[in-house]
Motif scaffolding. Structure first.
Motif, PDB file in Angstrom:
ATOM      1  N   UNK A  12     -43.828 -21.260 -43.619  1.00 61.40           N
ATOM      2  CA  UNK A  12     -43.873 -22.545 -42.938  1.00 61.40           C
ATOM      3  C   UNK A  12     -44.364 -23.667 -43.849  1.00 61.40           C
ATOM      4  N   UNK A  13     -45.329 -23.364 -44.711  1.00 63.26           N
ATOM      5  CA  UNK A  13     -45.967 -24.394 -45.526  1.00 63.26           C
ATOM      6  C   UNK A  13     -45.322 -24.530 -46.904  1.00 63.26           C
ATOM      7  N   UNK A  14     -44.903 -23.413 -47.486  1.00 66.23           N
ATOM      8  CA  UNK A  14     -44.420 -23.439 -48.869  1.00 66.23           C
ATOM      9  C   UNK A  14     -42.924 -23.174 -48.970  1.00 66.23           C
ATOM     10  N   UNK A  15     -42.492 -22.064 -48.442  1.00 63.83           N
ATOM     11  CA  UNK A  15     -41.143 -21.581 -48.694  1.00 63.83           C
ATOM     12  C   UNK A  15     -40.060 -22.470 -48.085  1.00 63.83           C
ATOM     13  N   UNK A  16     -40.122 -22.722 -46.802  1.00 67.33           N
ATOM     14  CA  UNK A  16     -39.063 -23.498 -46.154  1.00 67.33           C
ATOM     15  C   UNK A  16     -38.983 -24.936 -46.662  1.00 67.33           C
ATOM     16  N   UNK A  17     -40.101 -25.666 -46.725  1.00 68.27           N
ATOM     17  CA  UNK A  17     -39.990 -27.027 -47.286  1.00 68.27           C
ATOM     18  C   UNK A  17     -39.458 -27.018 -48.726  1.00 68.27           C
ATOM     19  N   UNK A  18     -39.904 -26.055 -49.527  1.00 65.79           N
ATOM     20  CA  UNK A  18     -39.408 -25.952 -50.904  1.00 65.79           C
ATOM     21  C   UNK A  18     -37.939 -25.597 -50.963  1.00 65.79           C
ATOM     22  N   UNK A  19     -37.513 -24.697 -50.087  1.00 64.33           N
ATOM     23  CA  UNK A  19     -36.110 -24.289 -50.046  1.00 64.33           C
ATOM     24  C   UNK A  19     -35.202 -25.470 -49.720  1.00 64.33           C
ATOM     25  N   UNK A  20     -35.597 -26.267 -48.733  1.00 67.10           N
ATOM     26  CA  UNK A  20     -34.744 -27.384 -48.336  1.00 67.10           C
ATOM     27  C   UNK A  20     -34.832 -28.546 -49.323  1.00 67.10           C
ATOM     28  N   UNK A  21     -35.960 -28.692 -50.023  1.00 63.58           N
ATOM     29  CA  UNK A  21     -36.039 -29.689 -51.098  1.00 63.58           C
ATOM     30  C   UNK A  21     -35.104 -29.288 -52.235  1.00 63.58           C
ATOM     31  N   UNK A  22     -35.092 -28.011 -52.559  1.00 68.32           N
ATOM     32  CA  UNK A  22     -34.193 -27.497 -53.589  1.00 68.32           C
ATOM     33  C   UNK A  22     -32.732 -27.692 -53.170  1.00 68.32           C
ATOM     34  N   UNK A  23     -32.440 -27.418 -51.906  1.00 69.80           N
ATOM     35  CA  UNK A  23     -31.089 -27.616 -51.392  1.00 69.80           C
ATOM     36  C   UNK A  23     -30.650 -29.070 -51.569  1.00 69.80           C
TER      37      UNK A  23
END
Length: 159
Positions: free
Chosen positions: A26-37
């Motif tokens: 919730x804090x690291x992976x998903x926001x980072x994944x969508x920023x990378x996208x």
């Protein structure tokens, strides 16, 4: 150690590990994944924040279920599962599953409308149906808890 402790203790350990993993996602992976996208696929950059918010809400719904399950385990160990207190936690689980399912169903409709291959809609529809099954099974389990609580109260009155 009785049989109940042999199940409750490992389940609590797994719930803690699962919850920590959910917080990380919730804090690291998903926001980072969508920023990378957004950086890798500029034509999809407009989806960064809606997908981030959606994933955080979905994970929060699962976190509510984990916390409620922990609380129900406490009631089981205290032999108070057949009480009105348990209904609050079960109702919260049903509500969280309902919100999570509705959010996923909305996401599924969006994905299906944008999909150009048959595999993705089939997968998303299957996942939506599976989520609906879990939600409805929980509603049935709530009804069973209600019946068992009524029977226990009747039995306690007789004894």
């Amino acid at each position: 150690m009785n049989l109940l402790d042999r199940v409750v203790v490992p389940l609590r350990i797994l719930l803690v590990v699962f919850f920590v993993g959910l917080v990380f996602g919730q804090v690291v992976s998903m926001p980072g994944q969508f920023a990378h996208l957004a950086t890798e696929e500029p034509d999809l950059a407009h989806l960064r924040w809606p997908l981030t918010i959606w994933s955080i809400l979905e994970i929060a719904a699962v976190q509510v279920v984990v916390v409620c399950t922990w609380r129900l385990l406490s009631l089981v160990r205290a032999d108070r599962i057949f009480s009105e207190e348990a209904f609050r936690w079960v109702d919260l689980i049903v509500a969280a599953l309902g919100v999570g399912w509705a959010l996923f169903a909305g996401f599924a409709l969006y994905v299906i409308s944008k999909s150009d291959d048959p595999g993705t809609p089939i997968l998303v529809i299957g996942m939506t149906l599976a989520g609906g099954v879990v939600l409805l099974v929980m509603v049935v389990m709530r009804a069973l808890l209600h019946q068992a609580t009524t029977l226990r109260l009747d039995l306690d009155a007789v004894i």
